[in-house]
Design a protein around this motif. Structure first.
Motif, PDB file in Angstrom:
ATOM      1  N   ALA A  85      12.026 -57.055  -2.243  1.00  0.00           N
ATOM      2  CA  ALA A  85      10.816 -56.521  -1.638  1.00  0.00           C
ATOM      3  C   ALA A  85      10.034 -55.671  -2.624  1.00  0.00           C
ATOM      4  O   ALA A  85       8.975 -55.166  -2.298  1.00  0.00           O
ATOM      5  CB  ALA A  85      11.191 -55.688  -0.421  1.00  0.00           C
TER       6      ALA A  85
ATOM      7  N   ASP B 117       2.175 -48.344  -3.782  1.00  0.00           N
ATOM      8  CA  ASP B 117       2.325 -47.370  -4.865  1.00  0.00           C
ATOM      9  C   ASP B 117       2.790 -46.034  -4.283  1.00  0.00           C
ATOM     10  O   ASP B 117       3.549 -45.314  -4.916  1.00  0.00           O
ATOM     11  CB  ASP B 117       0.988 -47.166  -5.580  1.00  0.00           C
ATOM     12  CG  ASP B 117       0.511 -48.449  -6.217  1.00  0.00           C
ATOM     13  OD1 ASP B 117       1.385 -49.304  -6.518  1.00  0.00           O
ATOM     14  OD2 ASP B 117      -0.704 -48.622  -6.389  1.00  0.00           O
TER      15      ASP B 117
ATOM     16  N   ASN C 237       8.054 -55.907  -5.234  1.00  0.00           N
ATOM     17  CA  ASN C 237       7.145 -56.579  -6.137  1.00  0.00           C
ATOM     18  C   ASN C 237       5.819 -55.869  -6.214  1.00  0.00           C
ATOM     19  O   ASN C 237       5.284 -55.400  -5.227  1.00  0.00           O
ATOM     20  CB  ASN C 237       6.920 -58.025  -5.679  1.00  0.00           C
ATOM     21  CG  ASN C 237       8.173 -58.847  -5.871  1.00  0.00           C
ATOM     22  OD1 ASN C 237       8.765 -58.802  -6.936  1.00  0.00           O
ATOM     23  ND2 ASN C 237       8.577 -59.557  -4.842  1.00  0.00           N
TER      24      ASN C 237
ATOM     25  N   PHE D 146      -4.531 -52.440  -7.392  1.00  0.00           N
ATOM     26  CA  PHE D 146      -4.370 -53.655  -8.216  1.00  0.00           C
ATOM     27  C   PHE D 146      -5.218 -53.463  -9.452  1.00  0.00           C
ATOM     28  O   PHE D 146      -6.425 -53.652  -9.409  1.00  0.00           O
ATOM     29  CB  PHE D 146      -4.833 -54.909  -7.466  1.00  0.00           C
ATOM     30  CG  PHE D 146      -4.007 -55.231  -6.255  1.00  0.00           C
ATOM     31  CD1 PHE D 146      -2.712 -55.728  -6.413  1.00  0.00           C
ATOM     32  CD2 PHE D 146      -4.491 -55.056  -4.976  1.00  0.00           C
ATOM     33  CE1 PHE D 146      -1.939 -56.031  -5.301  1.00  0.00           C
ATOM     34  CE2 PHE D 146      -3.721 -55.357  -3.872  1.00  0.00           C
ATOM     35  CZ  PHE D 146      -2.448 -55.844  -4.029  1.00  0.00           C
TER      36      PHE D 146
ATOM     37  N   LEU E  23       5.093 -56.870  -0.670  1.00  0.00           N
ATOM     38  CA  LEU E  23       4.342 -56.078  -1.640  1.00  0.00           C
ATOM     39  C   LEU E  23       4.866 -54.646  -1.617  1.00  0.00           C
ATOM     40  O   LEU E  23       5.155 -54.091  -0.561  1.00  0.00           O
ATOM     41  CB  LEU E  23       2.862 -56.111  -1.254  1.00  0.00           C
ATOM     42  CG  LEU E  23       1.839 -55.735  -2.307  1.00  0.00           C
ATOM     43  CD1 LEU E  23       1.965 -56.638  -3.526  1.00  0.00           C
ATOM     44  CD2 LEU E  23       0.434 -55.863  -1.722  1.00  0.00           C
ATOM     45  N   GLN E  24       4.986 -54.088  -2.801  1.00  0.00           N
ATOM     46  CA  GLN E  24       5.480 -52.719  -2.921  1.00  0.00           C
ATOM     47  C   GLN E  24       4.303 -51.767  -3.006  1.00  0.00           C
ATOM     48  O   GLN E  24       3.513 -51.852  -3.938  1.00  0.00           O
ATOM     49  CB  GLN E  24       6.306 -52.640  -4.208  1.00  0.00           C
ATOM     50  CG  GLN E  24       6.566 -51.251  -4.686  1.00  0.00           C
ATOM     51  CD  GLN E  24       8.020 -50.887  -4.480  1.00  0.00           C
ATOM     52  OE1 GLN E  24       8.735 -51.585  -3.787  1.00  0.00           O
ATOM     53  NE2 GLN E  24       8.456 -49.814  -5.073  1.00  0.00           N
TER      54      GLN E  24
ATOM     55  N   LYS F  68      -2.286 -48.411  -2.489  1.00  0.00           N
ATOM     56  CA  LYS F  68      -1.954 -49.571  -3.337  1.00  0.00           C
ATOM     57  C   LYS F  68      -3.129 -49.856  -4.251  1.00  0.00           C
ATOM     58  O   LYS F  68      -4.277 -49.906  -3.816  1.00  0.00           O
ATOM     59  CB  LYS F  68      -1.655 -50.810  -2.456  1.00  0.00           C
ATOM     60  CG  LYS F  68      -1.315 -52.061  -3.253  1.00  0.00           C
ATOM     61  CD  LYS F  68       0.041 -51.961  -3.922  1.00  0.00           C
ATOM     62  CE  LYS F  68       0.228 -53.052  -4.958  1.00  0.00           C
ATOM     63  NZ  LYS F  68       1.473 -52.864  -5.709  1.00  0.00           N
TER      64      LYS F  68
END
Lengths: 239, 489, 466
Positions: free
Chosen positions: B481, A58, B483, A15, A55-56, A13
């Motif tokens: 889900a 990656d 997001n 950001f 939260l998705q 993930k």
């Protein structure tokens, strides 16, 4: 060995510029307590948010009792219970009302007496059951949180800093509850800074840093090593 | 699920002591607003009734006094003699043109406190009649009446904002939303039921009480009007609920929501209407009444100076009034001819004011779409019968009545003059020229119920639906889900 | 302390953006309001000058006629304004600005421009006074509500206090930031006042000063209450909601309610009833008797038996007697009506103890001479002028009427004997007692809020010790 209840494979993930998770893999089995250790910013909260379906990721894959929350968040959440540092309840409702409300939202139909029994099971003082949550201590709120998880008969329980801010006796009481849940077969993932509790309660300790798993200690090893020194060694290496 | 969320929400609000507080607040507001506006309307109704009664009383008195008058031998000054056409025409007449408030009047006082609703008619220039008004404290006009429309337009949105600004936001900040969603609940449902329940707690008691009062206290309250009132209020509240939903869906803090919503309220209810007002006045400025006076004076002077010519012109227009044979006409006919001439000279000026007002009204019709408050005020004022449409219709009737009176007196005076009734023999008493005051035309109003278009309401609904759709899309995102960011903390 | 607080808040504000945005809009609105206010004031004053002049010419050039005909012809007078009316047009639209002066009748003023407007106009239009009285307090609230409450929520308040900042200094620094910011909005107004002070030959110094002072106090009040509540409430959210409720009550609900109650407490009969009363009380048999008595007295005084033998024109004397007879009745009835209206004004002013909005609104309209009392002064002066006119004309008839062969007519010389009516508002000191309640209300609010802020500072000090 059985298939794990919580399975995380190569989770990534990012950001913006910041890579929060870089291929994290973990598994928590039925009846197992896994303590997730790591400094601030190591990726603990991100991992939990991915698990909870807020939260998705990656890349990488998650399954909760065989269900991928990214594909079917509703079913995945049915197997999950979550207790944050501060259990969020409606302050004006009583413990019983909160438990009943959050359970009924999950389509768990029980009578008031059954809910009372649950609250007794988590050792919420009987005088508090019908008082507004606003009057509860932190430990009492957490007991209601556990009762919600019990009512749901969740297969996996995710704890985020559950013992921080609890006094030693409340903290002790809490770990007894966790232990008994594990004995009932719940897979428990506990993110924490509390090395002492981790060492006491966990069957396994996973240390992560900079979004990666850096070490795993088994229950047997935990008896022998000084967890603090292992932890500090890994964190320094990572830094 | 719906019932569960509603019940819990209600329990929460009840324990916050909000349910009772809100119920009391809206009830008190509805009561105060209704009765205040009701008494205001009744005061106008009483004045109308008193005027009509006075008019009938004068007719009766004249009837009763007629035998005595016929028997009397002393000389009467015509300007003091109720049985003289000229005395009645220029000085004594008790003849009123009136506009009775409708049953719906307490809904919106509108311009009813400023616009005249009764006229004491006399044979004089129309310009001197239609500018009569009730002398009241100007401050009470500036501040306006505390009526139902004030509560609806200004206070209901504020109340809705004050109770709905933290819907969802408080659960988000408190963490209950996370728990709720993990238990399989949905943010969309939560927000929907929270908003519906909370705003219903404000709007329903208000509508219920005000509607009940309208039906019970006001005579002849029509079903259509009552339904229209309810529909308008519901649409307006609907807009504000949708706006709150939209603001709440932006996932900001509750304080931020409150500040944003209040800024929206300020813009839509206070600033935009004030700006619209200012621009309407700049686009089609009302001509100066001070200059109007100047024109009126000039017209009167001209008519006076050219009085012989004026009279000749008048007879050319009204040959039936010309005296058979030659000879100067009497004072009264001359006066009526002058009045006529002044009125005609002022037609252009009067038209300028009317045109300016109509142009302003047209701009207002267009610009009202800028703010829901403007739309709702226009609709409520019209519904209450205190709008411009009904007033213009009334003014046309007044004008027609004024002309009818003028025609009546011009004819009768000419006839009496031809008969020589105004020039009695020396030593005998003046002859009564008007024995039955009921012969004087009396004002009768046939104002139709104002017709109003609900097109602006559709715009309001469209806005509301648009806002709701955006809000729904945003909140749905919370529920999914997939997001990239953590939306629910 | 002050300087650093200013700097910190300025940085905060700049980064937030929202405040700057709101302030920008408010400044634009205020400037727009000032421009339109000034323009409409100018065109009004121009109309007053033009029409007054042409009326005076009309009066002088009305030609040869009997003095009583001239009395009926009459004259229209128009109410002038002061430059401050550009900033606060007060009740201008809701009271008649033109008055007809003629024989036998005391008229009410004519032409309230509100009557020519569309219903939408009741939302109020954008005047500088409206911006200052209603919008600016809201802006102060929106900017100021988090000043201390958010510092508390973030925990920075504790740090500041622990670091040795004095609670009083901290409080006043925050309040000063807010007050200074709101004073910036008064700048256009102050500039206008300065302009009118220097441009005018006889500037209304006291009025201008009091106008500015009352707004300064008003804004200070809002800055104080915002800082106080921001300091007293644990969260910014609660401070905001409470402040907004106070604002809605103070500027919206209470003024309207106060005036509605005032008119209910001191009810006033309808205009129709008043007109009917005027007619029925003037034109009575008692009047005929009084005239007859006057005639007999006059005859007896001059020892003659019929009016034709009097050394003057009796018609003129009787007309004047009739005027004076009616004037007494006018005085009584108009006074009774005015007393009710004045009672309404005073009740409304009394509600200034409930909201400073009423106090500042009253003082603002008063100094701008656009309120009801100034209207009354104008109407009274006009009535005095009417009576003077009647007296001059009737006495001329009395003294010269009998000398003429046939119908007596007078000319320009007589018309010139009546001075031109040019109204000047009395000095403001003349009105001061009338507005005592509003002045006291402002002072009262200032004291209350200073005490409240002292209380808030005390609580801050307790917080420091905790």
């Amino acid at each position: 060995m059985t298939t794990p209840i919580i399975q995380i494979n190569n989770l990534q993930k990012r950001f913006g510029e910041y890579q929060a998770l870089q291929g994290l893999s973990l598994a928590v089995h039925q009846g197992e307590i896994l303590a997730l250790l790591g400094p601030n910013g190591a990726g603990k909260t991100t991992t939990i948010n991915c698990l909870l379906g807020f939260l998705q990721p990656d890349a990488g894959e998650i399954t909760i009792a065989g269900v991928n929350p990214q594909l079917d968040v509703v079913t995945a959440r049915q197997h999950l219970a979550y207790i944050p540092e501060q259990v969020a309840l409606y302050p004006r409702l009583t413990g019983l009302e909160n438990l009943a409300y959050f359970s009924k939202v999950a389509s768990i139909d029980k009578t008031d007496d059954e809910f009372r029994t649950l609250l007794a099971e988590v050792k919420l003082p009987s005088h508090a059951v019908d008082k507004p949550v606003a009057t509860y201590s932190k430990g009492m709120r957490q007991k209601v949180g556990i009762a919600i998880a019990l009512a749901k008969q969740a297969k996996a329980l995710i704890l985020d800093e559950p013992t921080s801010g609890l006094d030693p006796s409340a903290s002790h009481e809490f770990s007894q509850l966790i232990q008994s849940l594990a004995k009932q077969g719940v897979a428990i993932l506990m993110a924490t800074h509390d090395l002492y509790r981790a060492q006491e309660d966990a069957h396994r300790v996973a240390i992560i840093n900079q979004g990666q798993l850096v070490d795993t200690l088994l229950f047997e090893q935990l008896k022998e090593v000084q967890l603090e020194s292992v932890y500090l060694k890994h964190i320094k290496v990572g830094a | 699920m719906k019932r569960l969320i509603l019940a819990t929400e209600l329990k929460n609000l009840w324990r916050e002591k909000l349910v009772l507080t809100l119920f009391l607040t809206t009830s008190v507001l509805a009561l105060v607003a209704f009765f205040n506006a009701h008494y205001f309307a009744n005061k106008q109704r009483d004045v109308v009734l008193a005027a009509q009664q006075m008019q009938q009383q004068t007719i009766q008195n004249a009837k009763a006094g007629l035998p005595e008058r016929l028997a009397s031998t002393e000389n009467h000054k015509w300007w003091e003699d109720p049985y003289d056409l000229r005395g009645q025409a220029f000085y004594l007449m008790q003849n009123y043109a009136t506009k009775t408030p409708l049953a719906t009047a307490p809904i919106a006082t509108g311009q009813a406190d400023v616009l005249p609703y009764y006229f004491k008619m006399l044979i004089k220039e129309k310009q001197h009649i239609v500018h009569q008004y009730d002398y009241v404290h100007p401050l009470s006009l500036l501040l306006g009446q505390f009526d139902l429309s004030f509560v609806v337009i200004y206070l209901l949105p504020l109340l809705i904002i004050s109770i709905c600004f933290n819907a969802l936001a408080s659960e988000r900040q408190g963490g209950q939303l996370r728990l709720l969603m993990l238990q399989g609940g949905s943010a969309t449902h939560l927000l929907t039921y929270q908003l519906l329940l909370r705003s219903a707690l404000i709007v329903m008691p208000f509508l219920l009480i005000s509607s009940l009062l309208l039906v019970i206290i006001r005579d002849q309250m029509g079903v259509t009007e009552l339904l229209s009132y309810n529909l308008i209020v519901l649409c307006y509240s609907g807009f504000w609920i949708a706006l709150t939903a939209w603001v709440n869906s932006r996932a900001k803090s509750a304080a931020n929501n409150a500040a944003t919503l209040v800024t929206c309220w300020l813009a839509l209810v206070i600033v935009v209407p004030a700006l619209v007002n200012t621009s309407i006045a700049l686009l089609d400025p009302t001509p100066s009444r001070i200059h109007y006076i100047d024109s009126l004076r000039a017209a009167s002077d001209d008519a006076q100076k050219a009085s012989e010519k004026t009279l000749a012109q008048y007879f050319q227009d009204h040959p039936e009034l010309a005296k058979n044979g030659s000879g100067a006409s009497d004072y009264a006919t001359k006066k009526i001819a002058t009045i006529n001439s002044v009125e005609r000279a002022m037609e252009v000026q009067d038209a300028r004011f009317l045109n300016a007002q109509q142009a302003q009204q047209q701009s207002a019709q267009k610009l009202q779409y800028l703010s829901p408050a403007l739309i709702v005020q226009t609709l409520l004022v019209d519904l209450a019968g205190n709008g411009l449409t009904r007033h213009h219709a009334f003014m046309s009737e007044v004008e027609a009545h004024h002309q009818a009176l003028q025609r009546f007196f011009a004819n009768e005076i000419a006839k009496a003059n031809q008969r020589g009734d105004f020039a009695p023999c020396d030593g005998c008493s003046t002859k009564p020229t008007l024995t039955n005051l009921a012969d004087i035309p009396q004002f009768s109003s046939e104002l139709a119920t104002p017709v109003y278009s609900y097109a602006p309401l559709i715009w309001l609904l469209l806005l509301a639906v648009g806002l709701l759709l955006i809000a729904k899309r945003r909140v749905n995102k919370l529920d999914s889900a997939n997001n990239k960011e953590v939306l629910v903390v | 302390m002050l300087q650093s607080t200013f700097k910190k808040e300025w940085l905060d504000t700049k980064r937030q953006g929202q405040t700057l945005w709101l302030s920008g809009i408010a400044v634009l609105l205020l400037l727009l309001a000032c421009v339109t206010g000034f323009k409409s004031h100018q065109s009004y004053q121009q109309a007053v000058n033009e029409v007054s002049q042409s009326e005076q010419l009309r009066w002088l050039n009305q030609g040869e006629k009997g003095p009583h005909s001239a009395a009926h012809y009459g004259i229209y007078v128009v109410k002038p304004t002061t430059p401050l009316a550009a900033l606060d047009d007060g009740l201008q639209a809701y009271q008649g600005n033109v008055l007809r002066l003629e024989a036998h009748i005391r008229n009410d003023s004519l032409f309230r421009s509100a009557q020519d407007n569309v219903p939408l106009s009741r939302f109020g239009s954008l005047s500088p006074a409206f911006v200052l009285q209603v919008l600016l307090p809201l802006l102060i609230i929106l900017i100021g509500y988090p000043l201390l409450a958010r510092e508390r929520e973030q925990g920075t308040l504790k740090q500041l206090l622990a670091a040795g900042a004095s609670p009083a200094k901290l409080f006043f620094a925050k309040c000063a930031v807010l007050f200074t910011l709101s004073c910036l909005f008064l700048l256009p107004v102050a500039l206008f006042l300065l302009y009118s002070q220097t441009a005018s030959e006889a500037p209304y110094t006291l009025r201008n000063a009091l106008f500015l002072l009352s707004y300064l106090i008003y804004l200070l009040l809002w800055a104080l209450i915002t800082t106080t509540l921001s300091s007293l409430f644990p969260t910014a959210r609660r401070a905001l909601i409470t402040l907004l409720t106070i604002w809605a009550f103070a500027t919206l609900l209470l003024p309207k309610l106060a005036m509605n109650i005032a008119t209910t407490l001191h009810p006033q009969g309808s205009g129709q009833a008043f007109q009917a009363k005027l007619e029925s009380e003037v034109y009575t048999d008692a009047r005929l008797d009084a005239i007859e008595k006057f005639k007999q007295q006059t005859l007896a005084q001059y020892g003659v038996s019929q009016v034709a033998d009097l050394p003057f024109d009796y018609a003129g004397a009787q007309l004047q007697f009739g005027e004076q007879y009616a004037d007494k009745i006018f005085d009584r009835l108009f006074k009774a009506r005015l007393e009710q209206l004045e009672a309404q004004s005073q009740s409304y002013q009394l509600a200034g103890l409930l909201t400073p909005f009423i106090a500042v609104q009253t003082l603002s309209m008063a100094t701008a001479a656009t309120d009801f009392s100034h209207q009354q002064s104008f109407e009274n002066a006009a009535e005095q002028h009417r009576r003077l006119m009647q007296e001059v004309l009737n006495f001329n008839q009395r003294d010269h009427g009998h000398k003429a062969q046939g119908h007596y007519t007078a000319g320009k010389e007589l018309w010139q004997q009546i001075p031109e009516f040019s109204y000047q508002y009395p000095r403001f000191t003349h009105y001061l007692p009338h507005y005592a309640i509003s002045l006291i209300s402002l002072a009262f609010w200032l004291i209350v809020l200073v005490l409240l802020s002292l209380f808030a500072i005390k609580k801050l000090r307790l917080e420091e010790q905790r």
